[in-house]
Design an enzyme around this catalytic site. Structure first.
Site, PDB file in Angstrom:
ATOM      1  N   HIS A 137     -36.064 114.475 -37.927  1.00 21.71           N
ATOM      2  CA  HIS A 137     -37.027 113.568 -38.737  1.00 21.71           C
ATOM      3  C   HIS A 137     -38.139 114.221 -39.436  1.00 21.71           C
ATOM      4  O   HIS A 137     -38.408 115.534 -39.256  1.00 21.71           O
ATOM      5  CB  HIS A 137     -37.866 112.535 -37.665  1.00 21.71           C
ATOM      6  CG  HIS A 137     -36.951 111.426 -37.291  1.00 21.71           C
ATOM      7  ND1 HIS A 137     -36.309 111.352 -35.907  1.00 21.71           N
ATOM      8  CD2 HIS A 137     -36.829 110.104 -37.431  1.00 21.71           C
ATOM      9  CE1 HIS A 137     -35.646 110.392 -35.556  1.00 21.71           C
ATOM     10  NE2 HIS A 137     -35.902 109.468 -36.640  1.00 21.71           N
ATOM     11  N   LYS A 141     -43.614 112.926 -38.145  1.00 26.71           N
ATOM     12  CA  LYS A 141     -43.461 112.011 -36.816  1.00 26.71           C
ATOM     13  C   LYS A 141     -44.135 112.649 -35.758  1.00 26.71           C
ATOM     14  O   LYS A 141     -43.801 113.849 -35.418  1.00 26.71           O
ATOM     15  CB  LYS A 141     -41.661 111.965 -36.744  1.00 26.71           C
ATOM     16  CG  LYS A 141     -41.472 110.852 -35.484  1.00 26.71           C
ATOM     17  CD  LYS A 141     -39.944 110.419 -35.651  1.00 26.71           C
ATOM     18  CE  LYS A 141     -39.573 109.783 -34.431  1.00 26.71           C
ATOM     19  NZ  LYS A 141     -40.086 108.266 -34.505  1.00 26.71           N
TER      20      LYS A 141
HETATM   21  N1  LIG Z   1     -38.349 100.747 -35.320  1.00 24.98           N
HETATM   22  C1  LIG Z   1     -38.091 101.367 -36.212  1.00 24.98           C
HETATM   23  O1  LIG Z   1     -36.820 101.049 -36.803  1.00 24.98           O
HETATM   24  C2  LIG Z   1     -38.782 102.403 -36.973  1.00 24.98           C
HETATM   25  C3  LIG Z   1     -38.384 102.999 -38.024  1.00 24.98           C
HETATM   26  C4  LIG Z   1     -39.148 103.913 -38.541  1.00 24.98           C
HETATM   27  C5  LIG Z   1     -40.286 104.325 -37.975  1.00 24.98           C
HETATM   28  N2  LIG Z   1     -40.790 103.689 -36.960  1.00 24.98           N
HETATM   29  C6  LIG Z   1     -42.082 103.922 -36.094  1.00 24.98           C
HETATM   30  O2  LIG Z   1     -43.059 103.260 -36.756  1.00 24.98           O
HETATM   31  C7  LIG Z   1     -44.287 104.077 -36.400  1.00 24.98           C
HETATM   32  C8  LIG Z   1     -44.929 104.186 -37.954  1.00 24.98           C
HETATM   33  O3  LIG Z   1     -44.053 104.811 -38.769  1.00 24.98           O
HETATM   34  P1  LIG Z   1     -44.668 105.190 -40.140  1.00 24.98           P
HETATM   35  O4  LIG Z   1     -43.348 106.039 -40.723  1.00 24.98           O
HETATM   36  O5  LIG Z   1     -44.847 104.017 -41.214  1.00 24.98           O
HETATM   37  O6  LIG Z   1     -45.742 106.076 -39.810  1.00 24.98           O
HETATM   38  P2  LIG Z   1     -47.166 106.436 -40.737  1.00 24.98           P
HETATM   39  O7  LIG Z   1     -46.692 106.515 -42.408  1.00 24.98           O
HETATM   40  O8  LIG Z   1     -47.691 107.760 -40.470  1.00 24.98           O
HETATM   41  O9  LIG Z   1     -47.889 105.229 -40.677  1.00 24.98           O
HETATM   42  C9  LIG Z   1     -48.583 104.875 -39.567  1.00 24.98           C
HETATM   43  C10 LIG Z   1     -49.967 104.182 -39.956  1.00 24.98           C
HETATM   44  O10 LIG Z   1     -50.372 103.557 -39.016  1.00 24.98           O
HETATM   45  C11 LIG Z   1     -51.869 103.674 -39.216  1.00 24.98           C
HETATM   46  N3  LIG Z   1     -52.688 103.293 -37.910  1.00 24.98           N
HETATM   47  C12 LIG Z   1     -52.920 104.259 -36.980  1.00 24.98           C
HETATM   48  N4  LIG Z   1     -53.733 103.361 -36.005  1.00 24.98           N
HETATM   49  C13 LIG Z   1     -53.853 102.355 -36.353  1.00 24.98           C
HETATM   50  C14 LIG Z   1     -54.588 101.312 -35.874  1.00 24.98           C
HETATM   51  N5  LIG Z   1     -55.204 101.435 -34.573  1.00 24.98           N
HETATM   52  N6  LIG Z   1     -54.663 100.124 -36.740  1.00 24.98           N
HETATM   53  C15 LIG Z   1     -54.092  99.888 -38.039  1.00 24.98           C
HETATM   54  N7  LIG Z   1     -53.470 101.236 -38.337  1.00 24.98           N
HETATM   55  C16 LIG Z   1     -53.016 101.935 -37.851  1.00 24.98           C
HETATM   56  C17 LIG Z   1     -52.306 104.839 -39.946  1.00 24.98           C
HETATM   57  O11 LIG Z   1     -52.977 104.987 -40.698  1.00 24.98           O
HETATM   58  P3  LIG Z   1     -54.021 106.101 -40.854  1.00 24.98           P
HETATM   59  O12 LIG Z   1     -53.237 106.984 -41.764  1.00 24.98           O
HETATM   60  O13 LIG Z   1     -55.242 105.691 -41.483  1.00 24.98           O
HETATM   61  O14 LIG Z   1     -54.298 106.838 -39.605  1.00 24.98           O
HETATM   62  C18 LIG Z   1     -51.009 104.999 -40.781  1.00 24.98           C
HETATM   63  O15 LIG Z   1     -50.877 104.580 -42.003  1.00 24.98           O
HETATM   64  C19 LIG Z   1     -43.958 105.257 -35.690  1.00 24.98           C
HETATM   65  O16 LIG Z   1     -44.014 105.101 -34.472  1.00 24.98           O
HETATM   66  C20 LIG Z   1     -42.588 105.607 -36.123  1.00 24.98           C
HETATM   67  O17 LIG Z   1     -41.757 106.334 -35.069  1.00 24.98           O
HETATM   68  C21 LIG Z   1     -40.028 102.770 -36.297  1.00 24.98           C
END
Ligand SMILES: NC(=O)c1ccc[n+]([C@@H]2O[C@H](COP(=O)([O-])OP(=O)(O)OC[C@H]3O[C@@H](n4cnc5c(N)ncnc54)[C@H](OP(=O)(O)O)[C@@H]3O)[C@@H](O)[C@H]2O)c1
Length: 229
Positions: A137, A141
């Protein structure tokens, strides 16, 4: 549907794009600054959304899910790394009368990969093949191994009674690759899922949101897919 998005990151943006292309309206997005400890998930904000997407970080997801479940919200959660808290979260959603769909991976391709892993473990392990999984990844991540890799590990252990060795690579911008390998002295078999972008995850998550209209309870994405297979 009117949608709220908790987590305005890469997945939050992808979900908004897919949802809007399917005629849904994103009425609010919450980032970490406005939502410390789930404090932005107020009753008045929740009343404006039919479904809330939760895609944040492993450490934020629990507070968010407890706040959402306690208020009877309808939620699609794809954040990984919180599965040990699922019993507590399930209880809160049951008490609050809400709905939760959760999955470490909302890609249909990965769902079928799980089926292939099950079948492969049944075939190759008794034939003397040694198995391992390598997952790759992007560098940002936070959890390792990935939730998807853990699921394959659980499947493998259920089928064979042995743990599956898993290696994680965090580098560059890789959306997500899982390579399950079975090797013998004579040959090697690989089953690979390689996400080309995040669009497949977002499409599955939006589909799940559409499926849970009018329902209560806690579902894993695979439960919903089985209804249409
Ligand atoms: N299930 C699936 O199919 C799938 C697919 C891809 C990813 N994921 C998972 O989904 C999650 C997010 O992935 P991503 O790629 O979008 O990560 P990302 O780009 O790092 O985005 C995560 C976001 O969450 C925000 N955040 C953190 N704490 C928060 C809170 N208390 N309230 C509101 N927002 C908050 C962060 O904001 P700041 O930047 O301001 O801290 C950031 O913008 C991860 O756990 C990843 O492993 C799942």
């Amino acid at each position: 549907m009117r949608l709220g998005i908790v987590g305005a990151g890469k997945m939050g943006r992808e979900i908004a794009a897919v949802a809007e292309s399917r005629g849904h309206e994103v009425v609010w997005k919450l980032g970490s600054k406005e939502n410390a400890g789930g404090s932005g998930l107020t009753a008045s904000r929740l009343s404006t959304a039919d479904v809330v997407f939760e895609f944040t970080t492993p450490s934020s997801a629990i507070d968010n899910l407890l706040a959402l479940g306690g208020q009877g919200a309808r939620v699609v959660c794809g954040t990984t790394g919180w599965s040990k808290d699922l019993p507590r979260v399930t209880e809160v959603f049951a008490r609050g009368g809400g709905t939760l769909v959760h999955a470490a991976n909302f890609s249909v391709g990965v769902r079928h990969f799980f089926e292939l892993a099950t079948r492969a473990a049944r075939l190759y392990e008794p034939a003397g093949y040694a198995a391992y999984l390598v997952e790759e990844h992007h560098a940002a991540k936070r959890d390792a191994p990935s939730g998807t890799a853990r699921t394959v590990g659980t499947i493998f252990e259920m089928e064979t009674g042995r743990p599956l060795p898993i290696t994680s690579i965090r580098a560059g911008t890789i959306p997500g690759t899982h390579r399950l390998v079975f090797e013998s002295p004579e040959d090697e078999v690989e089953i690979v899922h390689r996400a080309r972008s995040r669009a497949g995850f977002a499409r599955g998550a939006v589909w799940a949101a559409e499926r849970i209209a009018g329902r209560t309870g806690v579902y894993e994405f695979g439960d919903l897919l089985k209804e249409v297979e």
